[in-house]
Enzyme design. Sequence first.
Site, short mmCIF file in Angstrom:
data_model
loop_
_atom_site.label_atom_id
_atom_site.label_comp_id
_atom_site.label_asym_id
_atom_site.label_seq_id
_atom_site.Cartn_x
_atom_site.Cartn_y
_atom_site.Cartn_z
N GLY A 37 0.78 -1.23 0.00
CA GLY A 37 0.00 0.00 0.00
C GLY A 37 0.81 1.27 0.00
N ASP A 38 2.12 1.19 -0.23
CA ASP A 38 2.98 2.36 -0.34
C ASP A 38 4.16 1.98 -1.23
OD1 ASP A 38 4.54 4.82 0.29
OD2 ASP A 38 3.04 5.09 1.85
N ASP A 39 5.34 2.55 -1.01
CA ASP A 39 6.49 2.20 -1.83
C ASP A 39 6.84 0.72 -1.71
OD1 ASP A 39 7.18 4.81 -2.89
OD2 ASP A 39 7.87 5.33 -0.89
#
Length: 494
Positions: A284-286
Amino acid sequence: MVETLTPSSSSRWTQFHHPRPLITSLFSNPKTLLTILWIAVIFSVLFWQKDATTRILFFRRDFPVREMPKLRTVAFNLTEFGGVGDGVTLNTAAFERAVLAISKLGKKGGGQLNVPPGYWLTAPFNLTSHMTLFLAEGAVILGVDDQKYWPLMPPLPSYGYGREHIGPRYGSLIHGQNLRDVVITGHNGTINGQGQAWWKKYKQRLLNNTRGPLVQIMWSSDIVISNITLRDSPFWTLHPYDCKNVTIKNVTILAPIFNAPNTDGIDPDSCEDMLIENCYISVGDDGIAIKSGWDQYGISYGRPSTNIIIRNLVVRSMVSAGISIGSEMSGGVSNVIVENVHVWNSRRAVRIKTAAGRGGYVRHIAYRNLTFVNVRVGIVIKTDYNEHPAGEFNPKALPVLEDISYTSIHGEGVRVPVRIHGNSEIPVKNITIRDMSIGITYKKKHIFQCSHVQGRVIGTVFPAPCENLDLYDEQGHLVRRSGSQNASDIDYDF
């Protein structure tokens, strides 16, 4: 004695197993069959409404017993220390007793802790040196989702005050400090942080401290993490901090691609001599974010991330980027190779992000053989990522971005292939782009976007590069010298 089937016994067997008229009539009636199917559906829904742990237990599958290899002279099983893998019993004490036993074996080569198939609920616990944590196929270490079981720790020295809140931060589920010779591996067992409760509280602003990672190893060396699955971390998933000689390979890292805030996959932070290879990351991010401290705290701590190889990865990030450097890079990032990486269905593919106040540098970075599929923006350098730890940061601490190359970059379904956004204070220097062909989704001008960038394009590049860059042919002969390095055609509208 073997009983022989006589005609009389055969007759009895046939009579006993003759289909019952009642069952036949039930399944021959369409209305009755439909009623039975609806009951089955309702039964399944009721079970799926239970909490996550109960769902996991009900729908789990049995795994065949697979012998765990003995990788240390001494090997223990978690059950020897009272562990119960029912997904309900809290096993923190069992893990702690096992780690204590291994800590006494350092002079004998350390010890191995085998986690057999099962669901091993636990609060955070620490590792020790000369230890192998081995997760069998079907073994799941479950982080308890009640924050009262998670200890508070001092903020990281290179972040100053806690990443999300001033003051102490929550520790990681699996933690280690000042260690040597640690291995976390297995037959693809799982470490599950059960981060759903943390994400919900974060979005509702119910937390007063920074969330903890799933696995965090600090001030350590000779670390190997391989052949496991990490999923649903409360915060960053795998966070090696100020470590040397780290290998991460054959690891799967998962979190929901939306509504799982800050679940970065791997965040090397002030690390040296590191290899990340053969991993699948969808979070859900990098997917990966190389870091080295935040503003004045990172400048003061002064530990760069350097000599890092990232290769043979498949990455997805619908919220951020497949592979990032920064934005916390105040200690410096250098000598990084990113090669043979496939980024798909993502917001951005590879990104460098920083801002005035960060200080530090990003230099000697090589991207090679990258593929982008259905990505909004392919190559990104952003110099106005204005997120700071406190009002005391020095806006005159300007990062240096230089010596960055992109070779053999290909893809399809990309909206903006390149967006290199330097500015008058933070120009991007000595960029090289060679052998790039990216299929685009928008046939508009300014899809190869540049601002305050100096460098070169060598050979054939599609789409046509910005006017900021010098043009060279395949043999390296100058074709056109740019006179517009400070020109800007950045357009965030598409």
